[in-house]
Design a protein around this motif. Structure first.
Motif, PDB file in Angstrom:
ATOM      1  N   GLU A  50      -2.370  -1.093   6.053  1.00 36.06           N
ATOM      2  CA  GLU A  50      -2.175  -0.390   4.784  1.00 36.06           C
ATOM      3  C   GLU A  50      -1.185   0.758   4.940  1.00 36.06           C
ATOM      4  O   GLU A  50      -0.318   0.961   4.085  1.00 36.06           O
ATOM      5  CB  GLU A  50      -3.512   0.107   4.248  1.00 36.06           C
ATOM      6  CG  GLU A  50      -4.412  -1.006   3.768  1.00 36.06           C
ATOM      7  CD  GLU A  50      -5.738  -0.528   3.219  1.00 36.06           C
ATOM      8  OE1 GLU A  50      -6.287  -1.224   2.347  1.00 36.06           O
ATOM      9  OE2 GLU A  50      -6.236   0.543   3.649  1.00 36.06           O
ATOM     10  N   ILE A  55       0.495  -0.182   1.378  1.00 41.53           N
ATOM     11  CA  ILE A  55      -0.191  -1.078   0.453  1.00 41.53           C
ATOM     12  C   ILE A  55      -1.692  -0.828   0.520  1.00 41.53           C
ATOM     13  O   ILE A  55      -2.165  -0.114   1.397  1.00 41.53           O
ATOM     14  CB  ILE A  55       0.074  -2.569   0.792  1.00 41.53           C
ATOM     15  CG1 ILE A  55      -0.372  -2.886   2.221  1.00 41.53           C
ATOM     16  CG2 ILE A  55       1.535  -2.928   0.573  1.00 41.53           C
ATOM     17  CD1 ILE A  55      -0.297  -4.352   2.609  1.00 41.53           C
ATOM     18  N   THR A  56      -2.417  -1.453  -0.396  1.00 40.47           N
ATOM     19  CA  THR A  56      -3.866  -1.463  -0.358  1.00 40.47           C
ATOM     20  C   THR A  56      -4.302  -2.918  -0.273  1.00 40.47           C
ATOM     21  O   THR A  56      -3.881  -3.743  -1.080  1.00 40.47           O
ATOM     22  CB  THR A  56      -4.457  -0.811  -1.625  1.00 40.47           C
ATOM     23  OG1 THR A  56      -3.989   0.535  -1.694  1.00 40.47           O
ATOM     24  CG2 THR A  56      -5.970  -0.833  -1.589  1.00 40.47           C
ATOM     25  N   ILE A  57      -5.119  -3.208   0.719  1.00 38.93           N
ATOM     26  CA  ILE A  57      -5.617  -4.570   0.913  1.00 38.93           C
ATOM     27  C   ILE A  57      -7.094  -4.581   0.530  1.00 38.93           C
ATOM     28  O   ILE A  57      -7.872  -3.766   1.022  1.00 38.93           O
ATOM     29  CB  ILE A  57      -5.446  -5.035   2.368  1.00 38.93           C
ATOM     30  CG1 ILE A  57      -3.968  -5.024   2.757  1.00 38.93           C
ATOM     31  CG2 ILE A  57      -6.058  -6.418   2.570  1.00 38.93           C
ATOM     32  CD1 ILE A  57      -3.710  -5.291   4.232  1.00 38.93           C
ATOM     33  N   ASP A  58      -7.460  -5.501  -0.331  1.00 44.23           N
ATOM     34  CA  ASP A  58      -8.848  -5.648  -0.749  1.00 44.23           C
ATOM     35  C   ASP A  58      -9.712  -6.006   0.458  1.00 44.23           C
ATOM     36  O   ASP A  58      -9.394  -6.925   1.211  1.00 44.23           O
ATOM     37  CB  ASP A  58      -8.937  -6.756  -1.810  1.00 44.23           C
ATOM     38  CG  ASP A  58     -10.348  -6.936  -2.308  1.00 44.23           C
ATOM     39  OD1 ASP A  58     -10.825  -6.063  -3.051  1.00 44.23           O
ATOM     40  OD2 ASP A  58     -10.975  -7.950  -1.922  1.00 44.23           O
ATOM     41  N   LEU A  74      -1.538 -11.940   3.259  1.00 46.63           N
ATOM     42  CA  LEU A  74      -2.111 -10.807   2.524  1.00 46.63           C
ATOM     43  C   LEU A  74      -1.083  -9.694   2.357  1.00 46.63           C
ATOM     44  O   LEU A  74      -0.918  -9.145   1.265  1.00 46.63           O
ATOM     45  CB  LEU A  74      -3.325 -10.244   3.262  1.00 46.63           C
ATOM     46  CG  LEU A  74      -4.662 -10.894   3.053  1.00 46.63           C
ATOM     47  CD1 LEU A  74      -5.723 -10.195   3.894  1.00 46.63           C
ATOM     48  CD2 LEU A  74      -5.067 -10.867   1.595  1.00 46.63           C
ATOM     49  N   GLN A  78       0.875  -8.328  -1.167  1.00 45.70           N
ATOM     50  CA  GLN A  78       0.806  -6.936  -1.621  1.00 45.70           C
ATOM     51  C   GLN A  78       2.184  -6.287  -1.689  1.00 45.70           C
ATOM     52  O   GLN A  78       2.379  -5.343  -2.441  1.00 45.70           O
ATOM     53  CB  GLN A  78      -0.100  -6.130  -0.701  1.00 45.70           C
ATOM     54  CG  GLN A  78      -1.558  -6.509  -0.797  1.00 45.70           C
ATOM     55  CD  GLN A  78      -2.099  -6.290  -2.208  1.00 45.70           C
ATOM     56  OE1 GLN A  78      -1.868  -5.277  -2.831  1.00 45.70           O
ATOM     57  NE2 GLN A  78      -2.804  -7.282  -2.716  1.00 45.70           N
ATOM     58  N   THR A  79       3.119  -6.770  -0.902  1.00 41.81           N
ATOM     59  CA  THR A  79       4.457  -6.186  -0.897  1.00 41.81           C
ATOM     60  C   THR A  79       5.398  -6.914  -1.836  1.00 41.81           C
ATOM     61  O   THR A  79       6.547  -6.519  -2.004  1.00 41.81           O
ATOM     62  CB  THR A  79       5.076  -6.188   0.515  1.00 41.81           C
ATOM     63  OG1 THR A  79       5.153  -7.524   1.000  1.00 41.81           O
ATOM     64  CG2 THR A  79       4.280  -5.322   1.476  1.00 41.81           C
TER      65      THR A  79
END
Length: 83
Positions: A50, A55-58, A74, A78-79
């Motif tokens: 992250e 980014i934010t990863i679930d 993943l 996100q990017t």
């Protein structure tokens, strides 16, 4: 646009450093069962990814990603990169 090979290289570096493993990491190997990443280090990997990619990863998606390839997907998602 970032090349996928560059993302793969950066994700592998994060896994090696934060997951405390050495050597090459096969893209399709289970990071925990085959590569030797201890589950206790998974949060360090998540936070490092992250931070590195901003980014934010679930969390739910992260725990499903057991291979380097899945982590790259993943990060790419996100990017905004396409695989």
């Amino acid at each position: 646009m970032v090349e996928m090979s560059k993302i793969l290289e950066q994700v592998a570096d994060v896994v090696r450093e934060s997951g405390r493993v050495t050597g090459e990491i096969p893209e399709s190997s289970d990071l925990y069962a085959e590569v030797g990443v201890e589950s206790v280090n998974s949060i360090a990997i998540l936070l490092a990814l992250e931070e590195k990619f901003a980014i934010t990863i679930d969390d739910t998606e992260f725990v499903k990603a057991l291979t380097l390839t899945e982590l790259v997907k993943l990060v790419a998602a996100q990017t905004g990169e396409t695989i």
